[in-house]
Design a protein around this motif. Structure first.
Motif, PDB file in Angstrom:
ATOM      1  N   PHE A   1      52.298  10.208  -0.680  1.00 58.00           N
ATOM      2  CA  PHE A   1      52.791   8.936  -0.155  1.00 58.00           C
ATOM      3  C   PHE A   1      53.748   8.270  -1.144  1.00 58.00           C
ATOM      4  N   ARG A   2      53.439   8.400  -2.423  1.00 57.26           N
ATOM      5  CA  ARG A   2      54.345   7.847  -3.447  1.00 57.26           C
ATOM      6  C   ARG A   2      55.707   8.510  -3.357  1.00 57.26           C
ATOM      7  N   GLU A   3      55.702   9.849  -3.211  1.00 62.25           N
ATOM      8  CA  GLU A   3      56.970  10.569  -3.147  1.00 62.25           C
ATOM      9  C   GLU A   3      57.758  10.164  -1.896  1.00 62.25           C
ATOM     10  N   ILE A   4      57.065  10.041  -0.780  1.00 58.97           N
ATOM     11  CA  ILE A   4      57.731   9.601   0.451  1.00 58.97           C
ATOM     12  C   ILE A   4      58.339   8.222   0.255  1.00 58.97           C
ATOM     13  N   SER A   5      57.575   7.328  -0.332  1.00 60.59           N
ATOM     14  CA  SER A   5      58.045   5.953  -0.525  1.00 60.59           C
ATOM     15  C   SER A   5      59.207   5.892  -1.503  1.00 60.59           C
ATOM     16  N   GLU A   6      59.164   6.718  -2.554  1.00 64.25           N
ATOM     17  CA  GLU A   6      60.262   6.725  -3.532  1.00 64.25           C
ATOM     18  C   GLU A   6      61.530   7.316  -2.924  1.00 64.25           C
ATOM     19  N   VAL A   7      61.379   8.383  -2.138  1.00 64.28           N
ATOM     20  CA  VAL A   7      62.552   8.997  -1.527  1.00 64.28           C
ATOM     21  C   VAL A   7      63.183   8.050  -0.506  1.00 64.28           C
TER      22      VAL A   7
ATOM     23  N   ALA B   1      40.622   5.225  -2.491  1.00 66.70           N
ATOM     24  CA  ALA B   1      41.964   5.027  -1.943  1.00 66.70           C
ATOM     25  C   ALA B   1      42.532   3.662  -2.336  1.00 66.70           C
ATOM     26  N   LEU B   2      41.708   2.636  -2.304  1.00 70.05           N
ATOM     27  CA  LEU B   2      42.189   1.313  -2.700  1.00 70.05           C
ATOM     28  C   LEU B   2      42.611   1.293  -4.160  1.00 70.05           C
ATOM     29  N   ARG B   3      41.790   1.881  -5.013  1.00 67.40           N
ATOM     30  CA  ARG B   3      42.116   1.899  -6.452  1.00 67.40           C
ATOM     31  C   ARG B   3      43.376   2.711  -6.720  1.00 67.40           C
ATOM     32  N   GLU B   4      43.483   3.876  -6.081  1.00 61.89           N
ATOM     33  CA  GLU B   4      44.639   4.743  -6.320  1.00 61.89           C
ATOM     34  C   GLU B   4      45.912   4.114  -5.780  1.00 61.89           C
ATOM     35  N   THR B   5      45.817   3.434  -4.644  1.00 61.30           N
ATOM     36  CA  THR B   5      46.987   2.736  -4.097  1.00 61.30           C
ATOM     37  C   THR B   5      47.477   1.673  -5.069  1.00 61.30           C
ATOM     38  N   GLN B   6      46.560   0.914  -5.624  1.00 64.49           N
ATOM     39  CA  GLN B   6      46.954  -0.122  -6.583  1.00 64.49           C
ATOM     40  C   GLN B   6      47.610   0.493  -7.814  1.00 64.49           C
TER      41      GLN B   6
ATOM     42  N   ASP C   1      51.452  -0.150  -8.931  1.00 64.45           N
ATOM     43  CA  ASP C   1      51.696  -0.776 -10.237  1.00 64.45           C
ATOM     44  C   ASP C   1      52.591   0.089 -11.116  1.00 64.45           C
ATOM     45  N   GLU C   2      52.342   1.396 -11.120  1.00 58.90           N
ATOM     46  CA  GLU C   2      53.051   2.282 -12.046  1.00 58.90           C
ATOM     47  C   GLU C   2      54.422   2.713 -11.529  1.00 58.90           C
ATOM     48  N   HIS C   3      54.604   2.719 -10.216  1.00 61.76           N
ATOM     49  CA  HIS C   3      55.849   3.265  -9.665  1.00 61.76           C
ATOM     50  C   HIS C   3      56.661   2.249  -8.872  1.00 61.76           C
ATOM     51  N   GLY C   4      56.142   1.060  -8.707  1.00 63.95           N
ATOM     52  CA  GLY C   4      56.890   0.038  -7.979  1.00 63.95           C
ATOM     53  C   GLY C   4      56.994   0.287  -6.490  1.00 63.95           C
ATOM     54  N   THR C   5      56.136   1.150  -5.952  1.00 63.94           N
ATOM     55  CA  THR C   5      56.139   1.426  -4.522  1.00 63.94           C
ATOM     56  C   THR C   5      55.445   0.300  -3.763  1.00 63.94           C
ATOM     57  N   ARG C   6      55.628   0.315  -2.454  1.00 63.92           N
ATOM     58  CA  ARG C   6      54.979  -0.676  -1.581  1.00 63.92           C
ATOM     59  C   ARG C   6      54.138   0.082  -0.558  1.00 63.92           C
ATOM     60  N   ILE C   7      53.043   0.642  -1.029  1.00 66.79           N
ATOM     61  CA  ILE C   7      52.140   1.406  -0.175  1.00 66.79           C
ATOM     62  C   ILE C   7      51.010   0.480   0.259  1.00 66.79           C
ATOM     63  N   LYS C   8      50.757   0.439   1.567  1.00 71.58           N
ATOM     64  CA  LYS C   8      49.834  -0.540   2.118  1.00 71.58           C
ATOM     65  C   LYS C   8      48.795   0.135   3.007  1.00 71.58           C
TER      66      LYS C   8
ATOM     67  N   GLY D   1      34.792  -5.803   4.587  1.00 74.33           N
ATOM     68  CA  GLY D   1      35.180  -6.987   3.835  1.00 74.33           C
ATOM     69  C   GLY D   1      35.918  -6.654   2.556  1.00 74.33           C
ATOM     70  N   VAL D   2      35.463  -5.611   1.868  1.00 75.00           N
ATOM     71  CA  VAL D   2      36.148  -5.180   0.640  1.00 75.00           C
ATOM     72  C   VAL D   2      37.581  -4.777   0.960  1.00 75.00           C
ATOM     73  N   MET D   3      37.762  -4.013   2.032  1.00 76.76           N
ATOM     74  CA  MET D   3      39.106  -3.565   2.393  1.00 76.76           C
ATOM     75  C   MET D   3      39.986  -4.735   2.827  1.00 76.76           C
ATOM     76  N   LEU D   4      39.427  -5.657   3.601  1.00 79.72           N
ATOM     77  CA  LEU D   4      40.212  -6.803   4.070  1.00 79.72           C
ATOM     78  C   LEU D   4      40.701  -7.674   2.912  1.00 79.72           C
ATOM     79  N   LYS D   5      39.917  -7.743   1.864  1.00 78.51           N
ATOM     80  CA  LYS D   5      40.274  -8.608   0.737  1.00 78.51           C
ATOM     81  C   LYS D   5      41.179  -7.918  -0.284  1.00 78.51           C
ATOM     82  N   ASP D   6      41.455  -6.635  -0.078  1.00 80.82           N
ATOM     83  CA  ASP D   6      42.338  -5.937  -1.008  1.00 80.82           C
ATOM     84  C   ASP D   6      43.755  -6.504  -0.909  1.00 80.82           C
ATOM     85  N   PRO D   7      44.401  -6.792  -2.027  1.00 81.07           N
ATOM     86  CA  PRO D   7      45.721  -7.443  -1.963  1.00 81.07           C
ATOM     87  C   PRO D   7      46.812  -6.597  -1.330  1.00 81.07           C
ATOM     88  N   ASN D   8      46.627  -5.267  -1.288  1.00 85.20           N
ATOM     89  CA  ASN D   8      47.644  -4.406  -0.672  1.00 85.20           C
ATOM     90  C   ASN D   8      47.439  -4.212   0.823  1.00 85.20           C
ATOM     91  N   ALA D   9      46.286  -4.618   1.348  1.00 85.50           N
ATOM     92  CA  ALA D   9      45.900  -4.253   2.705  1.00 85.50           C
ATOM     93  C   ALA D   9      46.639  -5.067   3.762  1.00 85.50           C
TER      94      ALA D   9
END
Length: 590
Positions: free
Chosen positions: A268-274, A296-301, A305-312, A448-456
């Motif tokens: 997903f990172r590669e898709i978003s970067e391309v 998945a939530l942790r890895e998305t964050q 953070d590291e690549h500047g992607t907008r994966i949601k 609830g955990v997923m709903l409160k995730d800042p990327n969700a």
């Protein structure tokens, strides 16, 4: 002289969609947009007293399948029963454009198999007045609806359009194929597509039993789609990931959850970067791999953070699964030999026969016919034996005492016997739920955990799809009623956050800059809600599709009014019949 407006909403509790605290104000509306918010001195041709009511932006449902409905009808229900004023279609890589005349049956077969829309409905309803995606958009632009419609260009249609029969046979796209796919995505976004959609879900199969062609796509093909977004400088990439796939559990077992999720997010990172564009993927707490969502939530964050992607991650506020009923597509007796002999009788006659003690005894003694059911049918039969009573009004939490298993143990009978009793309630119109996702906690703590995730963002209502066994388009009412009002303790979600998730968060992710927020200059799409009275109604079966086919719908109570483009489409929980909505074309493309 005081100013005059089309409408003024007076003294409502404004929850503006930004996530900020609510405040009391008037809202003046002119020309389909919000003129001002505050103390409005002028008058409106229509004046609405919203004292004691909350006023929110219209909700944006980014995951629907009204792809056929928008070609034959003008109402996008049940979504519009629940405050939705904008829907996104083309999700999961499924849709009807681009499409050559010789390929129509292939796309119908996919929609029938994956989204449970009967072939007869599509055969009778689809007008097929287009071939290319721009022609499809032009066709939609001539139509009106009770909500606005944005369109993702579907990967399956692109693949079939480029590869023809090879799309479902060898599964390998040539460099020339990839070049055409890139060009088609770019063409679609330039024509106003909101993005491109695909699926990596191996269980996605057409009604012919064959795996969906876009599921066969490799990394190079997905990156070809991403390059189309890059060329057009717009759109979002939507994907159903492998991590929600039942068939992925063996692979997850070998790799471990953390490594499996990392590999998926690397793609997903590669898709978003391309593409240089946002990407959204569906996420739930899968019953077959509990806890994977947290990785998945942790890895998305980390990736963002590291690549500047907008994966949601696209999450859901309640369990995901099937509704079970005698008038629906799925119930545990559907493939029992005795039931198959009466399956075509009217409901009242079936119920009378199934209540007969001798027929009941025979029915409960049988096993389902595996050959008739097929693999997917047997999965459905299995799931339908693990249900929860919905109640009326419906409740989507999973307390053990509401489960079929609990009731069977309490009575000392089989799950099948409990299921039969439940199905025969309300003269055979009762429904119960058989959830398969987001079932990790009776009180939905994982949701609830997923709903409160800042990327969700919130999605997966699937309005328009699974017309015989799903009614999840009512999720906005659940998010507000359960999470922001009724939920107790630390898991409660604030009303401003709940409204933000339903409106501005989705608008921002999908590049809809003119909606999702109550502010001067923004679209006058809004809801006036009696928050104390808000609730879902019991799902019901209606027969209003083309070819007089069935679907499940679900009403709500507590929506005092819904406004779209400054016009009321609903008053007192009832449609006004107004259809001011239309096609939303993505506007930031090159």
């Amino acid at each position: 002289m005081s100013e005059s407006f089309d409408a003024v909403i007076r003294n409502g509790t404004v929850v503006d969609g930004s996530g900020s605290e609510a405040y009391t104000a008037d809202i003046a509306i002119s020309g389909g947009v919000i003129h001002s918010i505050g103390k409005v001195e002028g008058t409106g041709r229509t004046e609405v007293d919203a004292t004691g009511k909350i006023v929110t932006p219209g909700f944006i449902d980014v995951h629907t399948h009204y792809d056929g409905h928008v070609t034959w009808g003008d109402t996008l229900r049940p979504s519009t029963h629940h405050g939705v004023t904008t829907v996104v279609i083309g999700n999961c890589g499924l849709g009807f454009a681009p499409c050559k005349p010789s390929q129509r049956d292939m796309l119908v077969t996919l929609m029938e198999g994956i989204e449970d829309i009967p072939r007869d409905v599509m055969t009778a309803g689809l007008p097929w007045k287009w071939e290319t995606f721009p022609e499809f958009m032009d066709f939609l632009s001539s139509r009106s609806f009770d909500a606005d419609v944005a369109v993702l260009v579907p990967h399956a249609a692109i693949r079939v359009y480029v590869m023809g029969e090879r799309a479902t046979s060898d599964g390998i796209a040539t460099p020339e194929d990839l070049e055409q796919m890139t060009a088609l995505v770019a063409e679609a976004v330039r024509a106003g597509a909101i993005g491109v959609a695909t699926s990596r879900h191996y269980l996605d199969c057409g009604s012919d039993g064959k795996q969906a062609p876009h599921v066969k796509a490799n990394r190079e093909e997905l990156l070809a789609l991403a390059r189309g977004l890059k060329l057009a400088n717009g759109g979002i990439f939507q994907v159903i990931p492998r991590m929600v796939d039942f068939l992925a559990q063996e692979e997850i077992g070998k790799l471990g959850q953390e490594q499996f999720v990392k590999e998926e997010l690397d793609l997903f990172r590669e898709i978003s970067e391309v593409s240089g564009r946002p990407l959204t993927y569906s996420l739930m707490d899968s019953s077959w791999v509990p806890g994977l969502y947290a990785h998945a939530l942790r890895e998305t964050q980390r990736v963002n953070d590291e690549h500047g992607t907008r994966i949601k991650p696209q999450v859901f506020p309640r369990p995901i699964g099937m509704l079970i009923g005698l008038d629906l597509s799925v119930h545990p007796f559907k493939f029992h030999p005795s039931y198959m002999q009466i399956k075509d009788l009217p409901l009242a006659e079936r119920v009378a026969i199934m209540r007969d003690p001798e027929f009941r005894k025979k029915l409960l003694s049988e096993e389902p016919d595996n050959e008739v059911a097929g693999p997917l049918g047997m999965v459905h039969v299995h799931l339908s034996q693990q249900g929860f009573q919905l109640g009326n009004p419906p409740r989507y939490t999973l307390e053990p005492e509401r489960s079929m298993r609990f009731e069977a143990e309490r009575r000392g009978v089989s799950n099948f016997e409990v299921a039969l009793d439940w199905l025969l309630e309300m003269d055979g119109r009762n429904l119960y739920a058989a959830p398969g996702g987001n079932v990790g906690s009776p009180t939905l703590d994982d949701c609830g955990v997923m709903l409160k995730d800042p990327n969700a963002i919130v999605g997966l209502g699937d309005g328009g799809a699974h017309s015989g066994f799903v009614s999840d388009a009512s999720f906005p009412t659940t998010l507000l009623g359960y999470w922001a009002r009724d939920r107790k303790g630390e898991g409660k979600i604030s009303l401003p956050l709940a409204v933000n998730l339903l409106s501005y968060r989705n608008a921002e992710a999908f590049g809809m800059a003119d909606r999702g927020l109550l502010a001067p200059g923004m679209r006058a799409d809004l809801n006036i809600i009696d928050f104390a009275r808000l609730d879902t109604c019991l799902p019901e079966t209606i027969w209003d599709l083309p070819a007089n086919e069935r679907r499940v719908t679900q009403h709500a109570q507590g929506y005092v009014a819904t406004m779209l483009r400054g016009e009321f489409t609903s008053l007192s929980d009832q449609s006004t019949g107004a259809t001011p909505g239309g096609l939303v074309r993505y506007k930031n493309a090159a």
